[in-house]
Scaffold this motif. Structure first.
Motif, PDB file in Angstrom:
ATOM      1  N   GLY A 144      11.102 -36.816 -54.064  1.00  0.00           N
ATOM      2  CA  GLY A 144      11.883 -37.337 -52.948  1.00  0.00           C
ATOM      3  C   GLY A 144      11.637 -36.636 -51.630  1.00  0.00           C
ATOM      4  N   ILE A 145      10.463 -36.052 -51.488  1.00  0.00           N
ATOM      5  CA  ILE A 145      10.125 -35.337 -50.250  1.00  0.00           C
ATOM      6  C   ILE A 145       9.479 -36.306 -49.270  1.00  0.00           C
ATOM      7  CG2 ILE A 145       8.631 -33.532 -49.282  1.00  0.00           C
ATOM      8  CD1 ILE A 145       9.086 -32.020 -51.968  1.00  0.00           C
ATOM      9  N   LEU A 146      10.031 -36.386 -48.078  1.00  0.00           N
ATOM     10  CA  LEU A 146       9.508 -37.288 -47.059  1.00  0.00           C
ATOM     11  C   LEU A 146       8.237 -36.695 -46.454  1.00  0.00           C
ATOM     12  CD1 LEU A 146      12.793 -38.383 -45.236  1.00  0.00           C
ATOM     13  CD2 LEU A 146      11.525 -39.595 -47.021  1.00  0.00           C
ATOM     14  N   PHE A 147       7.185 -37.515 -46.362  1.00  0.00           N
ATOM     15  CA  PHE A 147       5.918 -37.029 -45.835  1.00  0.00           C
ATOM     16  C   PHE A 147       5.094 -38.203 -45.336  1.00  0.00           C
ATOM     17  CE2 PHE A 147       4.963 -38.463 -50.017  1.00  0.00           C
ATOM     18  CZ  PHE A 147       3.644 -38.853 -50.017  1.00  0.00           C
ATOM     19  N   SER A 148       4.083 -37.887 -44.547  1.00  0.00           N
ATOM     20  CA  SER A 148       3.116 -38.882 -44.111  1.00  0.00           C
ATOM     21  C   SER A 148       1.769 -38.564 -44.753  1.00  0.00           C
ATOM     22  CB  SER A 148       2.974 -38.870 -42.585  1.00  0.00           C
ATOM     23  OG  SER A 148       1.860 -39.661 -42.191  1.00  0.00           O
ATOM     24  N   GLU A 149       1.138 -39.573 -45.313  1.00  0.00           N
ATOM     25  CA  GLU A 149      -0.191 -39.372 -45.899  1.00  0.00           C
ATOM     26  C   GLU A 149      -1.196 -38.919 -44.850  1.00  0.00           C
ATOM     27  OE1 GLU A 149      -1.705 -42.542 -48.333  1.00  0.00           O
ATOM     28  OE2 GLU A 149       0.276 -42.980 -49.183  1.00  0.00           O
ATOM     29  N   GLU A 150      -0.900 -39.177 -43.587  1.00  0.00           N
ATOM     30  CA  GLU A 150      -1.820 -38.806 -42.501  1.00  0.00           C
ATOM     31  C   GLU A 150      -1.968 -37.299 -42.360  1.00  0.00           C
ATOM     32  OE1 GLU A 150      -1.460 -41.142 -38.762  1.00  0.00           O
ATOM     33  OE2 GLU A 150       0.111 -42.221 -39.845  1.00  0.00           O
ATOM     34  N   VAL A 151      -1.016 -36.532 -42.877  1.00  0.00           N
ATOM     35  CA  VAL A 151      -1.098 -35.070 -42.758  1.00  0.00           C
ATOM     36  C   VAL A 151      -1.186 -34.409 -44.140  1.00  0.00           C
ATOM     37  CG1 VAL A 151      -0.014 -34.871 -40.500  1.00  0.00           C
ATOM     38  CG2 VAL A 151       1.436 -34.964 -42.548  1.00  0.00           C
ATOM     39  N   LEU A 152      -1.724 -35.142 -45.099  1.00  0.00           N
ATOM     40  CA  LEU A 152      -1.949 -34.608 -46.441  1.00  0.00           C
ATOM     41  C   LEU A 152      -3.444 -34.463 -46.690  1.00  0.00           C
ATOM     42  CD1 LEU A 152      -1.200 -33.952 -49.429  1.00  0.00           C
ATOM     43  CD2 LEU A 152      -1.177 -36.420 -49.851  1.00  0.00           C
ATOM     44  N   GLU A 153      -3.856 -33.259 -47.098  1.00  0.00           N
ATOM     45  CA  GLU A 153      -5.257 -33.046 -47.480  1.00  0.00           C
ATOM     46  C   GLU A 153      -5.312 -32.503 -48.895  1.00  0.00           C
ATOM     47  OE1 GLU A 153      -8.262 -34.033 -47.675  1.00  0.00           O
ATOM     48  OE2 GLU A 153      -8.599 -33.685 -45.533  1.00  0.00           O
ATOM     49  N   THR A 154      -6.287 -33.024 -49.662  1.00  0.00           N
ATOM     50  CA  THR A 154      -6.439 -32.666 -51.066  1.00  0.00           C
ATOM     51  C   THR A 154      -7.891 -32.245 -51.332  1.00  0.00           C
ATOM     52  OG1 THR A 154      -6.998 -34.932 -51.715  1.00  0.00           O
ATOM     53  CG2 THR A 154      -4.648 -34.354 -51.649  1.00  0.00           C
ATOM     54  N   SER A 155      -8.223 -32.075 -52.611  1.00  0.00           N
ATOM     55  CA  SER A 155      -9.556 -31.545 -52.934  1.00  0.00           C
ATOM     56  C   SER A 155     -10.568 -32.616 -53.318  1.00  0.00           C
ATOM     57  CB  SER A 155      -9.444 -30.513 -54.073  1.00  0.00           C
ATOM     58  OG  SER A 155      -9.118 -31.141 -55.295  1.00  0.00           O
ATOM     59  N   ASN A 156     -10.244 -33.887 -53.085  1.00  0.00           N
ATOM     60  CA  ASN A 156     -11.183 -34.950 -53.487  1.00  0.00           C
ATOM     61  C   ASN A 156     -12.551 -34.823 -52.832  1.00  0.00           C
ATOM     62  OD1 ASN A 156      -8.411 -35.982 -54.024  1.00  0.00           O
ATOM     63  ND2 ASN A 156      -9.555 -37.741 -54.835  1.00  0.00           N
ATOM     64  N   GLN A 157     -12.578 -34.396 -51.585  1.00  0.00           N
ATOM     65  CA  GLN A 157     -13.840 -34.287 -50.852  1.00  0.00           C
ATOM     66  C   GLN A 157     -14.155 -32.858 -50.420  1.00  0.00           C
ATOM     67  OE1 GLN A 157     -15.977 -36.833 -50.470  1.00  0.00           O
ATOM     68  NE2 GLN A 157     -14.567 -38.153 -51.608  1.00  0.00           N
ATOM     69  N   ILE A 158     -13.282 -31.919 -50.754  1.00  0.00           N
ATOM     70  CA  ILE A 158     -13.430 -30.537 -50.276  1.00  0.00           C
ATOM     71  C   ILE A 158     -13.207 -29.580 -51.446  1.00  0.00           C
ATOM     72  CG2 ILE A 158     -12.646 -28.820 -48.600  1.00  0.00           C
ATOM     73  CD1 ILE A 158     -11.402 -31.125 -46.985  1.00  0.00           C
ATOM     74  N   TYR A 159     -14.123 -28.661 -51.660  1.00  0.00           N
ATOM     75  CA  TYR A 159     -14.005 -27.734 -52.779  1.00  0.00           C
ATOM     76  C   TYR A 159     -13.142 -26.508 -52.464  1.00  0.00           C
ATOM     77  CZ  TYR A 159     -17.852 -30.118 -55.238  1.00  0.00           C
ATOM     78  OH  TYR A 159     -18.643 -31.040 -55.891  1.00  0.00           O
ATOM     79  N   THR A 160     -13.136 -26.051 -51.224  1.00  0.00           N
ATOM     80  CA  THR A 160     -12.527 -24.765 -50.912  1.00  0.00           C
ATOM     81  C   THR A 160     -11.113 -24.903 -50.370  1.00  0.00           C
ATOM     82  OG1 THR A 160     -13.258 -24.650 -48.590  1.00  0.00           O
ATOM     83  CG2 THR A 160     -14.813 -23.913 -50.283  1.00  0.00           C
ATOM     84  N   ARG A 161     -10.291 -23.912 -50.667  1.00  0.00           N
ATOM     85  CA  ARG A 161      -8.938 -23.888 -50.118  1.00  0.00           C
ATOM     86  C   ARG A 161      -8.972 -23.796 -48.591  1.00  0.00           C
ATOM     87  NH1 ARG A 161      -3.875 -24.296 -53.098  1.00  0.00           N
ATOM     88  NH2 ARG A 161      -4.541 -24.312 -55.273  1.00  0.00           N
ATOM     89  N   GLU A 162      -9.874 -22.981 -48.083  1.00  0.00           N
ATOM     90  CA  GLU A 162      -9.967 -22.841 -46.631  1.00  0.00           C
ATOM     91  C   GLU A 162     -10.313 -24.171 -45.968  1.00  0.00           C
ATOM     92  OE1 GLU A 162     -10.389 -18.821 -48.344  1.00  0.00           O
ATOM     93  OE2 GLU A 162     -11.262 -20.777 -48.804  1.00  0.00           O
ATOM     94  N   GLY A 163     -11.238 -24.911 -46.596  1.00  0.00           N
ATOM     95  CA  GLY A 163     -11.618 -26.213 -46.056  1.00  0.00           C
ATOM     96  C   GLY A 163     -10.466 -27.198 -46.081  1.00  0.00           C
ATOM     97  N   ILE A 164      -9.690 -27.174 -47.172  1.00  0.00           N
ATOM     98  CA  ILE A 164      -8.547 -28.082 -47.303  1.00  0.00           C
ATOM     99  C   ILE A 164      -7.486 -27.770 -46.253  1.00  0.00           C
ATOM    100  CG2 ILE A 164      -6.613 -28.692 -48.815  1.00  0.00           C
ATOM    101  CD1 ILE A 164      -8.620 -28.255 -51.183  1.00  0.00           C
ATOM    102  N   VAL A 165      -7.148 -26.501 -46.099  1.00  0.00           N
ATOM    103  CA  VAL A 165      -6.121 -26.122 -45.117  1.00  0.00           C
ATOM    104  C   VAL A 165      -6.598 -26.425 -43.698  1.00  0.00           C
ATOM    105  CG1 VAL A 165      -4.839 -24.191 -44.114  1.00  0.00           C
ATOM    106  CG2 VAL A 165      -5.061 -24.387 -46.606  1.00  0.00           C
ATOM    107  N   SER A 166      -7.852 -26.117 -43.403  1.00  0.00           N
ATOM    108  CA  SER A 166      -8.391 -26.395 -42.068  1.00  0.00           C
ATOM    109  C   SER A 166      -8.352 -27.883 -41.754  1.00  0.00           C
ATOM    110  CB  SER A 166      -9.826 -25.873 -41.948  1.00  0.00           C
ATOM    111  OG  SER A 166      -9.866 -24.467 -42.048  1.00  0.00           O
ATOM    112  N   SER A 167      -8.683 -28.701 -42.740  1.00  0.00           N
ATOM    113  CA  SER A 167      -8.660 -30.151 -42.548  1.00  0.00           C
ATOM    114  C   SER A 167      -7.234 -30.647 -42.340  1.00  0.00           C
ATOM    115  CB  SER A 167      -9.291 -30.852 -43.745  1.00  0.00           C
ATOM    116  OG  SER A 167      -9.262 -32.254 -43.578  1.00  0.00           O
ATOM    117  N   ALA A 168      -6.285 -30.097 -43.099  1.00  0.00           N
ATOM    118  CA  ALA A 168      -4.876 -30.480 -42.925  1.00  0.00           C
ATOM    119  C   ALA A 168      -4.388 -30.133 -41.527  1.00  0.00           C
ATOM    120  CB  ALA A 168      -4.013 -29.785 -43.976  1.00  0.00           C
ATOM    121  N   ILE A 169      -4.797 -28.984 -41.018  1.00  0.00           N
ATOM    122  CA  ILE A 169      -4.421 -28.576 -39.659  1.00  0.00           C
ATOM    123  C   ILE A 169      -5.014 -29.538 -38.635  1.00  0.00           C
ATOM    124  CG2 ILE A 169      -4.700 -26.772 -37.909  1.00  0.00           C
ATOM    125  CD1 ILE A 169      -4.601 -24.729 -40.247  1.00  0.00           C
ATOM    126  N   ASP A 170      -6.268 -29.912 -38.818  1.00  0.00           N
ATOM    127  CA  ASP A 170      -6.907 -30.874 -37.906  1.00  0.00           C
ATOM    128  C   ASP A 170      -6.193 -32.226 -37.945  1.00  0.00           C
ATOM    129  OD1 ASP A 170      -8.785 -29.036 -37.060  1.00  0.00           O
ATOM    130  OD2 ASP A 170     -10.338 -29.707 -38.460  1.00  0.00           O
TER     131      ASP A 170
END
Length: 226
Positions: free
Chosen positions: A128-154
């Motif tokens: 029940g957590i409200l969120f937008s998919e536009e600001v969600l990044e996962t590991s489907n296309q990115i292997y590294t945690r740093e890459g995932i967090v950086s992409s989420a920030i972008d």
């Protein structure tokens, strides 16, 4: 309200109580792929992400290169197994804290997880957590945690219409979350009851067992955020 700062949320056992069934579903999908005898101490992997863990074990077993395209069928098997479990619940206070940041503060929010996309969506929706998919990044296309967090920030910069955030606070339950925040120069708050001693050893300045005890004023004082 204009967002000048940003919160980066991990999901499993940070916002949703879902780590065990996530691991079980990941292992089930790997077994379905023909991968057995998996090392489940994620600290032994260079990157604690679903895609990287599958890649390393696929290459170990089959002695050939892994392709991200293989994750499409893998993700479906994993998700179908994931939904056989009881719905994910929030870590106590998670729904309220996400709403608080979004509606009452100058902090935007984004979500960065080592999970694959469909299980991540399910966890947030089930809790029940409200969120937008536009600001969600996962590991489907990115292997590294740093890459995932950086992409989420972008993604968050685009979503909130800013070129930069003055301060970014990352929240996570794992030791890899601490390392990722350090590597990217982010503030970090630990969230869980398990890694308290390890967090201390890694000089984590602020830790909460769940969201009911989080104090934004305290965090801003510790991190010298005006």
């Amino acid at each position: 309200m204009k967002k000048k700062n940003l919160i980066v949320f991990d999901i499993d056992d940070t916002l949703t109580s879902s780590e065990k069934k996530h691991t079980d579903s990941l292992l089930f999908a790997m077994d379905n792929m023909g991968i057995k005898n998996v090392d489940t101490d994620w600290r032994n992997y260079a990157n604690a992400t679903d895609s990287y863990i599958v890649k390393k074990n696929f290459e170990r077993v089959f002695q050939k290169d892994f392709s991200l395209e293989l994750l499409e069928d893998f993700e479906k098997v994993m998700t179908d197994h994931f939904i056989t479990y009881q719905d994910s619940k929030e870590v106590l206070g998670a729904k309220n804290i996400v709403d608080f940041f979004e509606k009452e503060t100058v902090y935007g929010v984004c979500f960065a997880t080592g999970s694959l996309f469909q299980p991540a969506l399910l966890k947030l929706k089930q809790a029940g957590i409200l969120f937008s998919e536009e600001v969600l990044e996962t590991s489907n296309q990115i292997y590294t945690r740093e890459g995932i967090v950086s992409s989420a920030i972008d993604k968050a910069k685009k979503y909130y219409g800013v070129t930069n955030f003055d301060h970014i606070i990352s929240f996570g339950d794992g030791l890899w979350d601490v390392t990722t925040a350090e590597n990217l120069g982010l503030h970090f708050v630990g969230v869980n009851k398990r890694n308290v001693e390890d967090f201390r050893k890694q000089n984590v300045l602020y830790h909460v067992e769940d969201w009911t005890s989080f104090d934004l004023n305290k965090a801003e004082e510790i991190f010298k955020i005006n």
